[in-house]
Enzyme design. Structure first.
Site, PDB file in Angstrom:
ATOM      1  N   GLY A 129       0.821  -1.203   0.000  1.00 41.36           N
ATOM      2  CA  GLY A 129       0.000   0.000   0.000  1.00 41.36           C
ATOM      3  C   GLY A 129       0.851   1.248   0.000  1.00 41.36           C
ATOM      4  CB  CYS A 130       0.154   4.698  -1.142  1.00 40.90           C
ATOM      5  SG  CYS A 130      -1.482   4.969  -0.443  1.00 40.90           S
ATOM      6  CG  PHE A 131      -0.505   6.286   4.393  1.00 40.71           C
ATOM      7  CD1 PHE A 131       0.451   7.254   4.681  1.00 40.71           C
ATOM      8  CD2 PHE A 131      -1.833   6.674   4.314  1.00 40.71           C
ATOM      9  CE1 PHE A 131       0.085   8.583   4.885  1.00 40.71           C
ATOM     10  CE2 PHE A 131      -2.209   7.997   4.520  1.00 40.71           C
ATOM     11  CZ  PHE A 131      -1.246   8.955   4.808  1.00 40.71           C
ATOM     12  CB  ALA A 134       5.331   6.557   2.936  1.00 38.03           C
TER      13      ALA A 134
END
Length: 320
Positions: A129-131, A134
């Site tokens: 996932g994107c979060f 990061a």
């Protein structure tokens, strides 16, 4: 040439994937499946692609080498149940359906900075996932070296495209513009994969991650700030990060504070570390649609097919 099919080709992540793959020197786009736009020009949905002759089509699992699944969460597993994919076709899924070990089957978690060797031998990859990308890239070196503390506070802000293409009240311009709002505090759906990824590096450490996600008033990009206490010298912490990411082309350590414009429209993650007294701040920034989704998916494809990891991903940041 790698023959590519995309299922669910009308959404944001699929649009980014098409944009990257059009210029990839080793890719041939064979079909772009969309049930709702079958037969229409791709440029009618992805309006910057009106210069192409691409059209949305029916599903066709023959004559391809890799299938990208760009459908909503929960739909990839259903798709694969309804449409058995030939064993000769590799799969890269951009949903959350196969990220957790309990649901993964033979899917490998596709964070190259963690699983590069496993991805190189994989037939099925679950894109993070994107979060999650990061946060994991911000904390992974600590987890791998046994330095991740028992508690980390994380504040993250994401652009409107992180919510997907389907309009909602929260993504409406009049709500999003000049506004910030907290959502899913301490319960974001990416926390499960984050905890599993980080705890898997040291089973003796079970870190409590207090994550507060925020909707930003920008279109794309994620900034994550992770705060924790440590007695370690800053130079020691930075050396741990440098050693972890040596040889990984898309995660870059910065001596100066980082910001979104450095990475938007690229596949990079920039990381900066600073401290004051016992408090340590790790800031990581990515483009949620590229390193947080489609760019990382292409990075995984390159690894799966034995290509240079950076191929097709020499993208320029929209700095001004």
């Amino acid at each position: 040439m790698i023959r590519v099919g995309i299922a669910g080709a009308a959404g944001y992540t699929a649009g980014e994937l098409i944009r990257v793959l059009i210029s990839h020197p080793q890719v041939e786009l064979r079909y772009l499946q969309s049930e709702s736009h079958r037969g229409e020009p791709v440029g009618r949905v992805h309006r910057d692609l009106i210069y192409t002759n691409l059209k949305f089509s029916d599903l066709d699992l023959t004559g391809i080498d890799v299938l990208f699944l760009c459908m909503g969460h929960g739909m990839s597993a259903q798709f694969l149940e309804r449409h058995p994919v030939p064993a000769s076709v590799r799969i890269i899924d951009l949903s959350h359906d196969f990220r957790l070990k309990s649901n993964a089957g033979d899917f490998i978690y596709g964070l190259p900075e963690l699983n590069r060797e496993r991805i190189q031998g994989a037939w099925h990859v679950a894109n993070p996932g994107c979060f999650a990308t990061a946060i994991e890239l911000g904390l992974l070196p600590l987890a791998k070296s046994g330095l991740l503390p028992a508690h980390v506070s994380v504040f993250g802000i994401t652009g409107a495209t992180g919510a997907g293409q389907k309009p909602t009240e929260e993504t409406h311009y009049s709500h999003r513009a000049q506004n910030l709002s907290v959502y899913k505090a301490f319960s974001h759906q990416h926390l499960a994969e984050i905890r599993e990824t980080l705890s898997g590096q040291d089973e003796d450490v079970q870190t409590d991650i207090a994550f507060v996600p925020v909707r930003g008033c920008h279109a794309r990009g994620i900034m994550v700030n992770a705060v924790f206490e440590s007695e370690r010298d800053l130079s020691e912490i930075r050396s741990v990060y440098a050693a972890c990411y040596e040889g990984h082309p898309f995660t870059v350590m910065s001596d100066e504070p980082v910001y979104l414009k450095q990475v938007v429209n690229t596949n990079y993650c920039f990381v900066h570390i600073e401290r004051q007294d016992r408090n340590v701040l790790v800031t990581s920034v990515i483009d949620n649609l590229l390193k947080g989704a489609s760019g990382q998916a292409v990075q995984n494809m390159n690894l799966m097919f034995g290509l240079e990891e950076t191929m097709g991903l020499g993208l320029k940041a929209s700095y001004f």
